[in-house]
Write an enzyme that holds these catalytic residues in place. Structure first.
Site, PDB file in Angstrom:
ATOM      1  CG  ASP A  51     -18.667  -6.870  90.471  1.00  0.00           C
ATOM      2  OD1 ASP A  51     -18.851  -5.737  90.961  1.00  0.00           O
ATOM      3  OD2 ASP A  51     -18.713  -7.095  89.241  1.00  0.00           O
ATOM      4  CB  SER A  52     -16.859  -3.423  94.901  1.00  0.00           C
ATOM      5  OG  SER A  52     -17.956  -3.687  95.758  1.00  0.00           O
ATOM      6  CG  ASP A  90     -22.527  -6.845  91.542  1.00  0.00           C
ATOM      7  OD1 ASP A  90     -23.497  -6.509  90.834  1.00  0.00           O
ATOM      8  OD2 ASP A  90     -21.704  -6.031  92.000  1.00  0.00           O
ATOM      9  CE  LYS A 120     -24.906  -3.917  91.290  1.00  0.00           C
ATOM     10  NZ  LYS A 120     -23.801  -3.861  90.315  1.00  0.00           N
ATOM     11  CD  GLU A 122     -20.731  -4.195  85.850  1.00  0.00           C
ATOM     12  OE1 GLU A 122     -20.061  -4.077  84.800  1.00  0.00           O
ATOM     13  OE2 GLU A 122     -20.242  -4.085  86.990  1.00  0.00           O
ATOM     14  CD  GLU A 189     -20.011   2.479  89.193  1.00  0.00           C
ATOM     15  OE1 GLU A 189     -20.586   1.377  89.186  1.00  0.00           O
ATOM     16  OE2 GLU A 189     -18.824   2.635  89.561  1.00  0.00           O
TER      17      GLU A 189
END
Ligand code: KIV
Length: 271
Positions: A51-52, A90, A120, A122, A189
């Site tokens: 999602d970057s 993401d 993925k 978070e 991270e």
């Protein structure tokens, strides 16, 4: 260059085997077909449509604005460029947190509409039940702990996490809970190297570090950062392997000069 050639296609099982055999896992992000194809052909093990994309492709300040449809759009393009690497996507902010059914439906949409092999998401303990549900239906999930950029407004900064004992213990506990919940691998991270080492030694699934030191089972970077395409993001964990921003700028300046001076196109470039 060493690639793990024994795998013609990298799967969750292959990643597990690499951890067991102490073979480091290489991972990078990609957001488009051309880049994905170059990265895959070079022998990378895992490609993440992160999602970057919100920051480096869309120009947003955070990862929050990118939508599920946009992630699916990028993943479809990336998937066409990949032959060997495992493809992970993401789940964007607010597509998995509110309820488990919605999370499962959205994870399913990603696998159904793209050629990705996993999603993925978070978060630690709070995501365990959701992860259990999604993996229970056969969708592999990668966890992401430590600095979790989708929670930027809670923490107020992108500083390293787990730098005090209490937070470090919480992150270690999260790692164990996520393993138990069924994640096949864990992105860690921006935490101290010793904490990442402790996590890596405490769980049986592969850890992929970003700003988490050398002891993880693998490493991931954002492709724009490691190629030197982004010039305004310089955390110490990014190693720059090229300076593409300068190369591109210099090529574009030469082109402009050639057009303005009428030296492009020349005779051999014309019909
Ligand atoms: O979105 C992303 O690129 C990521 C990596 C930094 C792990 O989550």
């Amino acid at each position: 260059m060493s690639t793990h050639k024994e795998f013609t296609k990298v799967t969750t099982k292959a990643l597990q085997l690499m951890k067991a055999k102490n073979k480091k896992i290489s991972a990078l992000t990609a957001y488009d077909y051309t880049t994905a194809n170059l990265v895959d052909s070079a022998g990378i093990d895992l490609i993440l449509v992160g999602d970057s994309v919100s920051n480096v492709f869309q120009g947003n300040d955070t990862t929050l604005p990118v939508t599920l449809d946009e992630m699916i759009y990028h993943t479809k393009a990336v998937a066409k460029g990949i032959n060997r690497a495992m493809l992970v996507v993401d789940m964007p902010f607010m597509t998995y947190e509110t309820n488990m059914d919605e999370a499962f439906r959205n994870a399913g949409r990603i696998l159904k509409e793209t050629h990705a092999g996993a999603v993925k998401l978070e978060g630690g303990e709070r995501m365990a039940e959701t992860i259990n549900k999604i993996t229970g239906y056969g969708i592999p999930v990668m966890g992401h702990i430590g600095l979790v950029p989708q929670s930027i407004h809670k923490f107020g900064s992108y500083k390293a996490r787990g730098t005090n004992e209490e937070e470090a213990n919480e992150i270690l506990k999260d790692a164990k809970i996520l393993e138990e919940a069924g994640v096949f691998a864990l992105v860690i991270e921006k935490v101290p190297a010793e904490l990442a080492k402790n996590i890596t030694e405490s769980i049986n699934i592969p850890t992929i570090g970003i700003g988490a030191g050398p002891f993880c089972d693998g490493q991931i970077l954002v492709i724009n950062d490691m190629l030197g395409l982004s010039t305004d993001f310089n955390p110490r964990f990014v190693r720059r392997y090229n300076n593409l921003a300068d190369h591109i700028s210099s090529a574009v300046k030469s082109y402009i000069e050639d057009v303005r001076s009428s030296s492009f196109p020349n005779e051999s470039e014309s019909y």
